[in-house]
Design an enzyme around this catalytic site. Structure first.
Site, PDB file in Angstrom:
ATOM      1  N   GLU A   1      41.612  32.698  44.587  1.00  0.00           N
ATOM      2  CA  GLU A   1      40.793  32.413  43.419  1.00  0.00           C
ATOM      3  C   GLU A   1      41.150  31.021  42.920  1.00  0.00           C
ATOM      4  O   GLU A   1      42.265  30.539  43.148  1.00  0.00           O
ATOM      5  CB  GLU A   1      41.052  33.416  42.290  1.00  0.00           C
ATOM      6  CG  GLU A   1      40.408  34.756  42.464  1.00  0.00           C
ATOM      7  CD  GLU A   1      40.583  35.612  41.225  1.00  0.00           C
ATOM      8  OE1 GLU A   1      39.584  35.866  40.539  1.00  0.00           O
ATOM      9  OE2 GLU A   1      41.717  36.014  40.939  1.00  0.00           O
TER      10      GLU A   1
ATOM     11  N   GLU B   1      42.740  46.090  44.195  1.00  0.00           N
ATOM     12  CA  GLU B   1      42.083  44.819  44.476  1.00  0.00           C
ATOM     13  C   GLU B   1      43.117  43.805  44.955  1.00  0.00           C
ATOM     14  O   GLU B   1      44.188  43.672  44.363  1.00  0.00           O
ATOM     15  CB  GLU B   1      41.382  44.292  43.219  1.00  0.00           C
ATOM     16  CG  GLU B   1      40.751  42.921  43.384  1.00  0.00           C
ATOM     17  CD  GLU B   1      40.119  42.408  42.096  1.00  0.00           C
ATOM     18  OE1 GLU B   1      40.117  41.174  41.880  1.00  0.00           O
ATOM     19  OE2 GLU B   1      39.631  43.245  41.290  1.00  0.00           O
TER      20      GLU B   1
END
Length: 570
Positions: free
Chosen positions: A463, A458
């Site tokens: 974020e 990932e």
């Protein structure tokens, strides 16, 4: 003595004659008088007493003994001279505003007199979003849902010529010249004659700093820091102001630009309806600079039309101030020269620019649906409803909403549709500001369904925690480094929720590099032992609460992550 007497008499006669001639000349000088000023506010009638909102006023001044007139419109724009006394002017400050318009009537010998008229004019034109893009002033909504700029102290943004792209400087024909040489309007909207290749630089041009400022009163000013020199076009008429001859073509000259210009916005004066190319969609906003202000390259122009603008990129056009056949084009960026990262990936292989209103393109996007916490104790239920995910006004909007006692949101993914190995991946986005929102833009290994997580790998391009909206994160997850232990880096970004920024990952077999607005802040080595050497797909979502979202603001109703575009280069 007799001779001297005649000489003295002759001299006296000449002197008296000269004085009489001078007296006669001065007798012809008369100060202009009886100044009369007529004005026609366009669209003014019994209903629209201040005009139709165009802000255009036609003036006509007359006076006895006047040979020319100078208008000072009282709105911060440059003075305008007129030999006939007739001028047309557009007032651009929005709303109904009062102006003291002064007309100076000049007579023979330089004598003059003046008169002032008080004028109330209504202007409806504004491009608030453009002013926000230009200056960095935060854009918000008033109680009626209208865009407003809320500025309590001056807010500024600096732009630079963008030499990293083709056409940072270019030239093409004006509309009239296009029709003359091509028989119709086919080239007047792009630099058909010349467009500088990416990487083209000039010492007295490439480092210019162009700063736009929104002041407390809502006015916009502009300053050009040319580092002492300006790049002048080779036309001798342009170089006259610095004593140049044009003999050496385009040339750098010492030139003082240490002054501020007032900036007003007006509708485009160009007829773009003749452009047949449907991809050309100009903004329709023109910037007018006072005090001789100009944008970097000197072509005797103080009016520049914005063709395209975003938080970080601007494309403008101006007509040459002395050669009506030429239109000049310039591209600017907010990335300071020398600070940008370079990439080996330059071939655009896929993009979604979200320019078609409605549901996201089904050829690019599908959805994760439902609730269950998603492994992070998240509170939302993901849907594919229009209230949670929609494309409108040129951007994808992922909306998190309060829904009864819970929350709904959306999670888009390109799994099985758009998957890539290696490249440069750019996403231009603006993040939600509410406490408890957890926005994410990330990539997951395409073999996820067969090998599971974290074996698939990932890469979190962006974020943001729910309790810190001034910082963004990038993180890598893979076997041995997952959950809260993945290599991560944060960087300060106070405007993440008020401005669009470009979040980028450059991914090769050797390294994975994360950047914001083309400035790298996090790099990891890649090798054959890691799962980052196969196809990955995109995921974009806004979660509520959970491990990074934290406590949700009790007053939360809804918030949105906007995505302007996503691009893949290989």
């Amino acid at each position: 003595m007799k001779t001297l007497k005649y000489i003295l008499l002759f001299s006296l006669t000449i002197t008296l004659f000269s004085c009489q001639e001078e007296d006669q000349e001065f007798g012809q000088i008369a100060v202009p008088s009886n100044i009369n000023i007529q004005n026609e506010i366009i669209g003014k009638d019994d209903v629209n007493v201040y005009g139709d909102g165009s802000g255009i006023v036609k003036f006509k001044a007359t006076a006895n003994n006047a040979v020319s007139y100078i208008y000072n419109f009282g709105d911060g724009s440059d003075k305008v001279a007129s030999s006939s006394g007739e001028v047309e002017h557009r007032f651009t400050k929005t709303g109904v505003n009062t102006y003291n318009v002064t007309i100076i009537a000049s007579g023979k010998g330089g004598v003059s007199s003046s008169s002032t008229v008080l004028l109330e004019v209504f202007s409806a034109f504004d491009d608030i979003q453009a002013r926000s893009f230009l200056s960095g002033a935060p854009l918000s909504k008033d109680a009626a849902g209208n865009d407003v700029l809320e500025v309590t102290t001056p807010v500024s943004k600096t732009w630079y010529i963008d030499n990293t792209v083709d056409g940072a400087l270019g030239v093409g024909p004006s509309l009239a010249f296009d029709i003359q040489i091509n028989g119709g309007p086919s080239q007047y909207y792009y630099p058909a004659f010349f467009a500088a290749a990416a990487g083209t630089t000039n010492d007295c041009y490439s480092d210019d700093e162009l700063t736009f400022t929104i002041n407390e009163d809502g006015s916009m000013t502009y300053a050009l820091d040319n580092k002492g020199e300006t790049f002048f076009n080779g036309n001798a008429a342009h170089q006259t102001v610095v004593g140049g001859s044009g003999a050496n073509g385009d040339e750098c000259f010492t030139f003082d630009t240490s002054f501020d210009s007032n900036v007003s916005l007006a509708p485009s004066s160009e007829d773009w309806s003749l452009v047949a190319d449907p991809a050309f969609q100009p903004r329709g906003t023109q910037m007018n600079f006072s005090n001789g202000g100009f944008m970097a390259y000197y072509v005797s122009s103080t009016s520049f039309e914005i063709l395209e603008i975003s938080e970080t990129e601007m494309y403008v056009r101006t007509l040459d101030g002395v050669d009506p056949n030429l239109a000049w084009y310039f591209k600017f960026t907010t990335v300071k020269p020398g600070s940008a990262t370079t990439s080996a990936f330059t071939n655009l292989v896929w993009e979604d620019d979200f320019n078609t209103d409605g549901a996201p393109n089904a050829a690019n996007w599908t959805y994760d649906l439902g609730a269950g916490g998603w492994g992070n104790n998240e509170l939302q239920t993901y849907t594919n409803n229009a209230e949670n995910v929609i494309v409108e006004n040129g951007s994808l909007k992922i909306k998190a909403k309060k829904n009864g006692t819970g929350y709904t949101s959306a999670r888009l993914k390109s799994e099985g549709l758009q998957e890539f190995t290696y490249g440069r991946f750019e996403i231009r986005a603006k993040l939600p500001a509410s406490q408890g929102t957890w926005p994410a833009i990330w990539m997951l290994g395409a073999n996820f369904n067969s090998v599971g997580w974290p074996n698939a790998g990932e890469m979190d391009i962006m974020e943001q925690k729910g309790n810190d909206k001034n910082t963004v994160l990038s993180t890598i997850h893979y076997p041995g480094n997952f959950a809260g232990g993945g290599p991560s880096m944060s960087t300060s970004l106070p405007t993440s929720t008020t401005e669009f920024h470009v979040y980028t990952i450059d991914w090769s077999e050797n390294e994975i590099k994360f950047s914001i607005d083309n400035v790298a802040y996090h790099t990891l080595e890649n090798d054959a032992s890691l799962p980052f050497n196969a196809d990955f797909f995109f995921i974009m979502n806004v979660a509520m609460g959970g491990t990074l979202g934290g406590d949700v603001d009790p007053a939360f109703t809804e918030d949105v992550m906007e995505v302007d575009y996503i691009k893949v280069f290989q």
